[in-house]
Scaffold this active site. Structure first.
Site, PDB file in Angstrom:
ATOM      1  N   ALA A  64      -2.708  12.202 -64.637  1.00  0.00           N
ATOM      2  CA  ALA A  64      -2.968  11.490 -63.375  1.00  0.00           C
ATOM      3  C   ALA A  64      -4.386  11.925 -62.975  1.00  0.00           C
ATOM      4  O   ALA A  64      -4.570  12.976 -62.360  1.00  0.00           O
ATOM      5  CB  ALA A  64      -1.945  11.877 -62.320  1.00  0.00           C
ATOM      6  N   GLU A  72     -15.705  24.679 -61.020  1.00  0.00           N
ATOM      7  CA  GLU A  72     -16.163  25.495 -59.889  1.00  0.00           C
ATOM      8  C   GLU A  72     -14.990  25.871 -58.977  1.00  0.00           C
ATOM      9  O   GLU A  72     -14.868  27.008 -58.525  1.00  0.00           O
ATOM     10  CB  GLU A  72     -17.213  24.738 -59.058  1.00  0.00           C
ATOM     11  CG  GLU A  72     -18.499  24.437 -59.799  1.00  0.00           C
ATOM     12  CD  GLU A  72     -18.491  23.119 -60.561  1.00  0.00           C
ATOM     13  OE1 GLU A  72     -17.413  22.701 -61.043  1.00  0.00           O
ATOM     14  OE2 GLU A  72     -19.568  22.512 -60.687  1.00  0.00           O
ATOM     15  N   CYS A 109     -17.080  19.923 -54.864  1.00  0.00           N
ATOM     16  CA  CYS A 109     -17.275  21.341 -55.188  1.00  0.00           C
ATOM     17  C   CYS A 109     -18.342  21.983 -54.304  1.00  0.00           C
ATOM     18  O   CYS A 109     -18.217  23.146 -53.927  1.00  0.00           O
ATOM     19  CB  CYS A 109     -17.617  21.514 -56.660  1.00  0.00           C
ATOM     20  SG  CYS A 109     -16.177  21.296 -57.718  1.00  0.00           S
TER      21      CYS A 109
END
Ligand code: THU
Length: 162
Positions: A64, A72, A109
């Site tokens: 998925a 990170e 991130c």
């Protein structure tokens, strides 16, 4: 190559040449741990903590697709859970990919990093040849939204407003 900093540039971010070397080896090695059967885009990450520990991680994908996690965030979450790292404990973040010029952390991130790192934290981005570009978090995420913008739990309990 434009945008590629020399290896001693990170010294101005408070890292020694040895620390940079350690980070580079760690994030490049971590790339081999990537679970990325869908993109085949290997990302390795290493963070240097204030106590000297280096923690690594890699991207972990999922059938998925949106459930997959970047290197990170895997690495920072590991540092928090395994090393007890807290905001302010991260001296540097290093990321390695197999492309040139090097990839930079995705927007999600950058925000995740902001939770734990000062805006001055250096982010070292390694390309496929092991050359790096370094930028601060502030440069990658200007005018960022961080924990300091929110009320503390004490202020919330008092019903205060900023
Ligand atoms: N990826 C990272 O791990 N870090 C980044 O900064 C950019 C993208 C991963 C997510 C996904 O597994 C693959 O790279 C392709 O997007």
């Amino acid at each position: 190559m434009p945008g590629h900093a020399r290896h001693d540039t990170a010294l101005i971010h408070g890292l020694s040449a040895t620390e940079v070397q350690t980070l580079s080896e760690a994030c490049i090695e971590a790339k081999s741990k990537a679970y990325c059967p869908y993109s085949n885009f290997h990302v390795g990450c290493a963070v240097l903590l204030s106590g000297g520990a280096v923690v690594t991680g890699a991207n972990v994908e999922n059938a998925a697709y949106p459930v997959g996690t970047c290197a990170e965030r895997v690495t920072i979450a590991t540092a928090v859970c395994q090393n007890g790292a807290k905001a302010g404990d991260f001296r540097a973040i290093a990321v390695a990919t197999d492309i040139s010029p090097p990839a930079s952390p995705c927007g999600m991130c950058r925000q995740f990093i902001r939770e734990f790192c000062d805006p001055s934290t250096p982010i070292l981005m390694y390309d496929k040849e092991g050359k790096y570009t370094v930028m601060t978090l502030e440069q990658l995420l200007p005018m960022s939204f961080g924990p300091d913008k929110l009320l503390s739990t004490e202020e919330l309990a008092k019903g205060a407003s900023k």
